[in-house]
Design an enzyme around this catalytic site. Structure first.
Site, PDB file in Angstrom:
ATOM      1  N   HIS A   1    -159.817  22.674  -5.225  1.00  0.00           N
ATOM      2  CA  HIS A   1    -158.826  23.333  -4.108  1.00  0.00           C
ATOM      3  C   HIS A   1    -159.544  23.450  -2.938  1.00  0.00           C
ATOM      4  O   HIS A   1    -159.190  23.219  -1.763  1.00  0.00           O
ATOM      5  CB  HIS A   1    -158.237  24.514  -4.690  1.00  0.00           C
ATOM      6  CG  HIS A   1    -157.520  24.569  -6.005  1.00  0.00           C
ATOM      7  ND1 HIS A   1    -157.995  25.016  -7.165  1.00  0.00           N
ATOM      8  CD2 HIS A   1    -156.556  23.924  -6.314  1.00  0.00           C
ATOM      9  CE1 HIS A   1    -157.406  24.673  -8.050  1.00  0.00           C
ATOM     10  NE2 HIS A   1    -156.215  24.031  -7.687  1.00  0.00           N
TER      11      HIS A   1
ATOM     12  N   THR B   1    -150.257  28.893  -2.736  1.00  0.00           N
ATOM     13  CA  THR B   1    -151.002  28.795  -4.089  1.00  0.00           C
ATOM     14  C   THR B   1    -150.520  29.976  -4.843  1.00  0.00           C
ATOM     15  O   THR B   1    -150.305  30.977  -4.277  1.00  0.00           O
ATOM     16  CB  THR B   1    -152.460  28.871  -4.098  1.00  0.00           C
ATOM     17  OG1 THR B   1    -152.945  28.643  -5.487  1.00  0.00           O
ATOM     18  CG2 THR B   1    -153.247  29.953  -3.314  1.00  0.00           C
ATOM     19  N   ARG B   2    -150.361  29.745  -6.075  1.00  0.00           N
ATOM     20  CA  ARG B   2    -150.003  30.769  -7.012  1.00  0.00           C
ATOM     21  C   ARG B   2    -151.184  30.696  -8.288  1.00  0.00           C
ATOM     22  O   ARG B   2    -150.854  31.542  -9.334  1.00  0.00           O
ATOM     23  CB  ARG B   2    -148.880  30.829  -7.858  1.00  0.00           C
ATOM     24  CG  ARG B   2    -148.273  29.166  -8.110  1.00  0.00           C
ATOM     25  CD  ARG B   2    -147.036  29.350  -8.953  1.00  0.00           C
ATOM     26  NE  ARG B   2    -147.351  29.128 -10.245  1.00  0.00           N
ATOM     27  CZ  ARG B   2    -147.345  28.235 -11.044  1.00  0.00           C
ATOM     28  NH1 ARG B   2    -147.295  26.929 -10.509  1.00  0.00           N
ATOM     29  NH2 ARG B   2    -147.650  28.306 -12.443  1.00  0.00           N
TER      30      ARG B   2
ATOM     31  N   GLY C   1    -148.570  19.250  -2.206  1.00  0.00           N
ATOM     32  CA  GLY C   1    -149.301  18.448  -3.296  1.00  0.00           C
ATOM     33  C   GLY C   1    -148.340  18.022  -4.337  1.00  0.00           C
ATOM     34  O   GLY C   1    -147.241  17.727  -4.057  1.00  0.00           O
ATOM     35  N   ARG C   2    -148.897  17.484  -5.426  1.00  0.00           N
ATOM     36  CA  ARG C   2    -148.359  16.750  -6.496  1.00  0.00           C
ATOM     37  C   ARG C   2    -147.698  17.861  -7.222  1.00  0.00           C
ATOM     38  O   ARG C   2    -148.194  18.773  -7.351  1.00  0.00           O
ATOM     39  CB  ARG C   2    -149.335  16.085  -7.404  1.00  0.00           C
ATOM     40  CG  ARG C   2    -148.831  14.961  -8.295  1.00  0.00           C
ATOM     41  CD  ARG C   2    -150.073  14.818  -9.339  1.00  0.00           C
ATOM     42  NE  ARG C   2    -149.354  13.663 -10.426  1.00  0.00           N
ATOM     43  CZ  ARG C   2    -148.673  14.465 -11.490  1.00  0.00           C
ATOM     44  NH1 ARG C   2    -148.667  15.682 -11.518  1.00  0.00           N
ATOM     45  NH2 ARG C   2    -147.999  13.706 -12.602  1.00  0.00           N
TER      46      ARG C   2
ATOM     47  N   HIS D   1    -160.384  26.682  -7.385  1.00  0.00           N
ATOM     48  CA  HIS D   1    -161.770  26.508  -7.873  1.00  0.00           C
ATOM     49  C   HIS D   1    -162.055  25.360  -7.056  1.00  0.00           C
ATOM     50  O   HIS D   1    -161.473  25.108  -5.687  1.00  0.00           O
ATOM     51  CB  HIS D   1    -161.298  25.537  -9.372  1.00  0.00           C
ATOM     52  CG  HIS D   1    -160.825  26.557 -10.148  1.00  0.00           C
ATOM     53  ND1 HIS D   1    -161.374  27.718 -10.506  1.00  0.00           N
ATOM     54  CD2 HIS D   1    -159.482  26.621 -11.084  1.00  0.00           C
ATOM     55  CE1 HIS D   1    -160.498  28.396 -11.475  1.00  0.00           C
ATOM     56  NE2 HIS D   1    -159.373  27.785 -11.407  1.00  0.00           N
TER      57      HIS D   1
ATOM     58  N   ILE E   1    -133.805  43.412 -37.041  1.00  0.00           N
ATOM     59  CA  ILE E   1    -132.981  42.147 -37.307  1.00  0.00           C
ATOM     60  C   ILE E   1    -133.166  41.328 -35.923  1.00  0.00           C
ATOM     61  O   ILE E   1    -133.397  40.056 -36.225  1.00  0.00           O
ATOM     62  CB  ILE E   1    -131.591  42.409 -37.513  1.00  0.00           C
ATOM     63  CG1 ILE E   1    -131.572  43.575 -38.926  1.00  0.00           C
ATOM     64  CG2 ILE E   1    -130.704  41.257 -37.812  1.00  0.00           C
ATOM     65  CD1 ILE E   1    -130.078  43.733 -39.154  1.00  0.00           C
TER      66      ILE E   1
ATOM     67  N   HIS F   1    -145.282  19.979  -6.278  1.00  0.00           N
ATOM     68  CA  HIS F   1    -145.323  21.304  -5.629  1.00  0.00           C
ATOM     69  C   HIS F   1    -144.453  22.352  -6.356  1.00  0.00           C
ATOM     70  O   HIS F   1    -143.257  22.011  -6.483  1.00  0.00           O
ATOM     71  CB  HIS F   1    -144.866  21.107  -3.991  1.00  0.00           C
ATOM     72  CG  HIS F   1    -145.180  22.271  -3.230  1.00  0.00           C
ATOM     73  ND1 HIS F   1    -146.295  22.562  -2.499  1.00  0.00           N
ATOM     74  CD2 HIS F   1    -144.183  23.259  -3.053  1.00  0.00           C
ATOM     75  CE1 HIS F   1    -146.109  23.825  -2.040  1.00  0.00           C
ATOM     76  NE2 HIS F   1    -144.887  24.182  -2.156  1.00  0.00           N
ATOM     77  N   ALA F   2    -144.742  23.467  -6.608  1.00  0.00           N
ATOM     78  CA  ALA F   2    -143.784  24.564  -7.079  1.00  0.00           C
ATOM     79  C   ALA F   2    -143.010  23.966  -8.200  1.00  0.00           C
ATOM     80  O   ALA F   2    -141.991  24.427  -8.459  1.00  0.00           O
ATOM     81  CB  ALA F   2    -142.983  25.008  -6.065  1.00  0.00           C
TER      82      ALA F   2
HETATM   83  S1  PPS Z   1    -130.893  45.188 -34.670  1.00  0.00           S
HETATM   84  O1  PPS Z   1    -129.778  44.324 -34.494  1.00  0.00           O
HETATM   85  O2  PPS Z   1    -132.177  44.490 -34.449  1.00  0.00           O
HETATM   86  O3  PPS Z   1    -130.761  46.317 -33.415  1.00  0.00           O
HETATM   87  O4  PPS Z   1    -131.010  45.972 -35.899  1.00  0.00           O
HETATM   88  P1  PPS Z   1    -132.054  47.038 -36.420  1.00  0.00           P
HETATM   89  O5  PPS Z   1    -132.680  48.201 -35.528  1.00  0.00           O
HETATM   90  O6  PPS Z   1    -132.917  46.042 -37.174  1.00  0.00           O
HETATM   91  O7  PPS Z   1    -131.479  47.883 -37.727  1.00  0.00           O
HETATM   92  C1  PPS Z   1    -131.071  47.309 -38.778  1.00  0.00           C
HETATM   93  C2  PPS Z   1    -130.864  48.300 -39.958  1.00  0.00           C
HETATM   94  O8  PPS Z   1    -129.834  48.908 -39.627  1.00  0.00           O
HETATM   95  C3  PPS Z   1    -128.912  49.043 -40.947  1.00  0.00           C
HETATM   96  N1  PPS Z   1    -127.582  48.793 -40.202  1.00  0.00           N
HETATM   97  C4  PPS Z   1    -127.151  47.547 -39.945  1.00  0.00           C
HETATM   98  N2  PPS Z   1    -127.604  46.424 -39.838  1.00  0.00           N
HETATM   99  C5  PPS Z   1    -126.954  45.443 -39.405  1.00  0.00           C
HETATM  100  N3  PPS Z   1    -125.629  45.536 -38.900  1.00  0.00           N
HETATM  101  C6  PPS Z   1    -125.303  46.893 -39.120  1.00  0.00           C
HETATM  102  N4  PPS Z   1    -123.819  46.767 -38.832  1.00  0.00           N
HETATM  103  C7  PPS Z   1    -125.936  47.884 -39.689  1.00  0.00           C
HETATM  104  N5  PPS Z   1    -125.568  49.100 -39.830  1.00  0.00           N
HETATM  105  C8  PPS Z   1    -126.703  49.579 -40.132  1.00  0.00           C
HETATM  106  C9  PPS Z   1    -129.677  48.147 -41.976  1.00  0.00           C
HETATM  107  O9  PPS Z   1    -130.197  48.869 -42.778  1.00  0.00           O
HETATM  108  C10 PPS Z   1    -130.891  47.469 -41.206  1.00  0.00           C
HETATM  109  O10 PPS Z   1    -131.888  47.485 -41.927  1.00  0.00           O
HETATM  110  P2  PPS Z   1    -132.893  46.569 -42.284  1.00  0.00           P
HETATM  111  O11 PPS Z   1    -134.126  47.049 -42.467  1.00  0.00           O
HETATM  112  O12 PPS Z   1    -132.783  45.282 -41.674  1.00  0.00           O
HETATM  113  O13 PPS Z   1    -132.372  46.304 -43.906  1.00  0.00           O
END
Ligand code: PPS
Length: 572
Positions: free
Chosen positions: A204, A196-197, A289-290, A201, A477, A292-293
């Site tokens: 079981h 079991t994982r 069982g039914r 109850h 991003i 399983h895993a």
């Molecule tokens: S990631 O891809 O999630 O690691 O990026 P993140 O840490 O959010 O950083 C994005 C911010 O860095 C600035 N910046 C760039 N963004 C995208 N591509 C490139 N090449 C790049 N160089 C610098 C940019 O201001 C992003 O800020 P936000 O807040 O998204 O506008």
């Protein structure tokens, strides 16, 4: 008679004697060493202690091919699961065939050495298809294979130096030979194992009790404490629950031992594997069982395996497994008679009320702090579960914004933070993309590798905050879907993960160009710029997508608040 029953005679281990181990350990200090992953540590422990008998080490290429293709080692022996030492390409390049390497745990302790006889790049898609039934990353082991496992496999015999160290429940862990000796000592000739994982109850308890009676065998509750399905109840909680349930069995017929197996959730193949492992642990019978895993649903929303595929494959291989299958009695609670009965033995189904609470329903009730009736579980078990799973409104969570640069992530995240702080209750931390890049990730650039590292760091911090009952708001991003998924998995162990896609179109972001970066990116002055010269995987299943083009910031943040309310994360 002095003749020992075959299931109780000692089985071979891969450990060298104590004196040799001391010597080998010193010598192995000079070898190239590999730091084992948590899964490899589980595998190694069972290799060394005979749990994976007859394997003598990590699979060679020939054995691997046989196992993948038709569940057999090169010499024809039944073995359904590839047990591989997966490593990175960079590490593999440093290794020559015939070389000995040291295998270390995560603290650097040398557990074993291995002579590398084989080194190859596996066809992971084929492995996924053949072993797990589909090359679909909704399957946790396929996901692991493609996104966590290294791209090169090393094979070869292992020499065991010492067992991996465990600090928890030491008295409840047994090697195959320890269990065999225990059964021998108690005179248990027939032992039925229950895998079991999940917490146990009443149903079981009833089914295992019946299985043991039917097989006229003693019962071994044999729970997995290694690695189970992501999202399962942690083993600390489960073991405390099991200990409570153990008192409900007639004394001296039932025992419990913890198994440090890393499950793969491979359904039918996994059942066969589990049977072989139990046979190695001296068991004569095994409950299947039914489903399983079972790994849950595939990416099309269907079950990966049929409900009785595992029983069928087990039955077909039973004689070679050496552990007889006891098929699961599906136990249901009959309200009128206030007792559990096997569903296939009930004749008057139309005149009675059958009660049931599914796993999903149980989790909902825990999450929402609702009643869990006495007929369903034991009060001690419910109490333990409530301790670890407080209602959602008392748990930590992470809100993870993703979207193009300039989409409005930071602004909305800030507004959300202020709104949550106004409500009070939990501490809130904002991990904004720009801020993180000034400290936590100050040395990183924007290559795929660096972005992934950045997101994983943010995910790590957020998971710690979530675990400790706080609110983490992230706003990078995070352009790659696989990395977002990794972070989601990490966080969902501890609390909710709410992915918010700030769905501002690239055109709109570029038109706004609040930091002037898009202009520079178009001119080629900033390289690898998301949306312009670097990819962005649009989220396919975010908890919420916000349109910023027609809504003001306050409204966008409010939408997120409404979502949190509907998920029960904040009191309405
Ligand atoms: S990631 O891809 O999630 O690691 O990026 P993140 O840490 O959010 O950083 C994005 C911010 O860095 C600035 N910046 C760039 N963004 C995208 N591509 C490139 N090449 C790049 N160089 C610098 C940019 O201001 C992003 O800020 P936000 O807040 O998204 O506008």
């Amino acid at each position: 008679s002095t003749l020992m029953q075959s299931n109780l005679a000692p089985i071979p281990e891969l450990y060298v004697s104590y004196d040799s181990a001391q010597k080998l350990k010193v010598e192995a200090g000079d070898l190239t060493s590999h730091d084992l992953t948590p899964r490899q540590i589980c595998d190694l422990e069972l290799l060394m202690n005979g749990g994976f008998n007859p394997l003598k080490g990590f699979l060679t290429e020939e054995d691997y091919n046989g196992v993948v293709e038709d569940m057999r080692l090169a010499n024809g022996t039944l073995w359904p699961m590839p047990i591989n030492l997966d490593v990175s390409e960079a590490f593999a390049e440093t290794i020559e065939l015939g070389q000995d390497i040291a295998l270390r745990d995560q603290e650097g302790v040398i557990l074993a050495t291995m002579t590398v006889t084989d080194k190859w790049v596996p066809n992971k898609s084929r492995e996924a298809e053949k072993v797990f039934g589909a090359d679909d990353e909704a399957h946790p082991a396929v996901n692991y294979l493609h996104n966590t496992a290294g791209n090169v496999y090393l094979g070869g015999p292992v020499t065991g130096i010492q067992q991996p160290v465990h600090y928890d429940f030491r008295g409840r862990r047994d090697t195959p030979n320890e269990l065999r000796a225990y059964f021998r000592k108690l005179g248990w000739r027939k032992v039925v194992a229950f895998q079991t994982r999940n917490p146990l109850h009443r149903a079981h308890q009833e089914l295992t009790f019946r299985a043991a009676k039917e097989a006229q065998a003693n019962l071994l509750i044999h729970p997995i404490v290694g690695m189970t399905k992501p999202g399962d109840v942690d083993h600390f909680t489960r073991v405390r629950c099991y200990e409570a349930v153990l008192d409900k069995y007639p004394q001296s017929t039932t025992s419990m031992s913890l198994l440090n197996l890393a499950m793969r959730m491979a359904g039918p193949r996994e059942a066969v594997w589990h049977g072989l492992i139990r046979a190695n642990h001296g068991c004569t019978h095994f409950i299947v069982g039914r489903d399983h895993a079972g790994p849950g649903k595939n990416s099309a929303g269907e079950d990966f395996y049929g409900p009785y595929d595992a029983q069928d494959l087990y039955r077909a291989n039973q004689s070679e497994i050496g552990c007889e299958m006891v098929d699961f009695k599906h136990m249901v609670y009959v309200q009128e008679r206030a007792q559990y009965e096997a569903v296939d033995e009930i004749e008057d189904k139309d005149d009675i009320t059958i009660l049931n609470i599914s796993g999903t329903e149980l989790r909902r009730r825990l999450r929402e702090g609702l009643e869990i009736p006495d007929w369903f579980s034991f009060p001690e078990v419910v109490k333990e579960l409530r301790r670890t799973s407080p209602p959602r409104s008392d748990q930590g969570f992470t809100v993870f914004f993703t979207g193009f640069s300039g989409s409005g992530k930071s602004t909305i995240a800030n507004a959300l933070m202020v709104k949550l702080m106004e409500m009070g209750g939990r501490p809130v931390t904002l991990l904004d993309g720009d801020i993180v890049r000034k400290n936590l990730s100050s040395e990183l650039g924007f290559s795929k590798e660096h972005r992934d590292l950045n997101i994983k760091r943010i995910g790590y911090v957020a998971s710690e905050i979530t675990k400790n009952g706080g609110i983490a708001i992230c706003a990078p991003i995070a352009p790659y879907a696989a990395t977002r998924r990794h972070v989601r998995e990490e966080i969902e162990q501890f609390g909710a993960f709410i992915e918010v896609h700030v769905a501002t179109s690239l055109e709109e972001c570029e038109r706004r160009d609040r930091k002037g970066l898009y202009k520079l990116a178009r001119e080629g002055k900033i390289k690898e710029f998301t949306g312009i010269s670097d990819p962005y995987d649009v989220p396919t299943n975010p908890e919420i997508a916000v349109e910023t083009e027609n809504l003001d910031v306050d409204n966008c943040a409010h939408q997120v608040i409404l979502k949190l309310e509907s998920m029960g994360l904040i009191a309405g």
